[in-house]
Enzyme design. Structure first.
Site, PDB file in Angstrom:
ATOM      1  CD  GLU A 155      -3.140  -0.473   2.133  1.00 38.65           C
ATOM      2  OE1 GLU A 155      -3.088   0.428   3.149  1.00 38.65           O
ATOM      3  OE2 GLU A 155      -4.120  -1.121   2.299  1.00 38.65           O
ATOM      4  CG  ASP A 205      -3.606   8.683   7.359  1.00 36.64           C
ATOM      5  OD1 ASP A 205      -3.526   7.548   7.544  1.00 36.64           O
ATOM      6  OD2 ASP A 205      -3.627   9.222   6.231  1.00 36.64           O
TER       7      ASP A 205
END
Length: 266
Positions: free
Chosen positions: A49, A60
């Site tokens: 990824e 995040d």
């Protein structure tokens, strides 16, 4: 079959759990990004990824936020990311690559243009955190070009919506282990094992579990009920500040190899 489908079929045939590391493209060093990608594979990655740096990565935590900031400060954008994928493909034609990020950079680049360039570079799928299934029509040019849209599910996903996700999922379904941001919280495998089992029973594709997996022990616990584990923040933190290709590659392999061994011992 796509590279993603082929890789998961091979993992299933070998009764192995997939290892999917996440790294932020361009961090810690744009000059050595391709070296890092190959090191991830050498360390045991089954799929990579690659995070596309974005200025407001809402899903995040601080570790990946700061990695994005460092990469953006060095001029990293979609063009650079696709260039690294193309360079990686010169030596590795098999390892699947998923670009993970947010809709805005793709929209600015242009959906059709991005789709064409991504496929030409060797990208296999995209996971756009802020483009839910209900708004995924805008990504039709990507799917038409052959890119698989990786969808997200979470403990808070309602049953009716989970059914839709399981029906529409391509490549693999990414199950977020807890409600929160990357790198936060404590993983409780007892809480999610039953939920993941239910998702796997309904989904037409493999289920990968991410968020909160930090080391070999937590990865091994997840391997008991998932088709793959995704590990990001802990790896990004380990890579932060690395200098030179040997340091970067060494940190990546030293981090992943114990996790790979733990998954294989499961």
């Amino acid at each position: 079959m796509s590279r993603i489908d082929c890789r998961f079929a091979a993992l299933k045939a070998a009764s192995r759990t997939g290892l999917i590391p996440f790294v932020t493209a361009g961090d810690p060093s744009p000059e050595h990004m391709v070296t890092l990608m190959h090191a991830l594979v050498e360390g045991g990655a089954d799929l990579i990824e690659l995070g596309v740096p974005f200025s407001d990565p809402m899903a995040d935590g601080l570790v990946i936020q700061h990695a994005s900031e460092r990469a953006i400060a060095k001029g990293v954008g979609i063009g650079e990311v696709l260039g690294w994928v193309a360079a990686f493909r010169q030596r590795d034609a098999e390892t699947p690559i998923v670009l993970m990020g947010y809709l805005n950079p793709v929209e600015i680049h242009g959906y059709a243009r991005f789709a064409q360039e991504a496929v030409q570079a060797g990208v296999d799928g995209v996971l756009l955190v802020d483009c839910p299934l209900e708004e995924a029509a805008v990504l039709q040019p990507l799917r038409d070009a052959g890119l698989q849209q990786i969808l997200l599910a979470a403990p808070t996903t309602a049953p009716v919506r989970m059914e839709r996700l399981c029906e529409a999922a391509e490549g693999f379904l990414y199950y977020v282990s807890f409600a929160g941001i990357t790198g936060a919280g404590q993983l409780s495998t007892q809480d999610i094992a039953g939920r993941v089992a239910g998702v796997r029973a309904s989904a037409k594709v493999p289920v990968a579990v991410g968020f909160g997996i930090r080391d070999a022990q937590s990865a091994k616990e997840i391997a008991g009920f998932a088709d793959a584990v995704v590990i990001g923040s802990a790896l990004v933190a380990r890579l932060a500040g690395a200098t030179g290709p040997d340091d970067i590659a060494g940190r990546a392999k030293d981090f992943l190899q114990p996790i790979r061994a733990a998954l294989d011992a499961h």
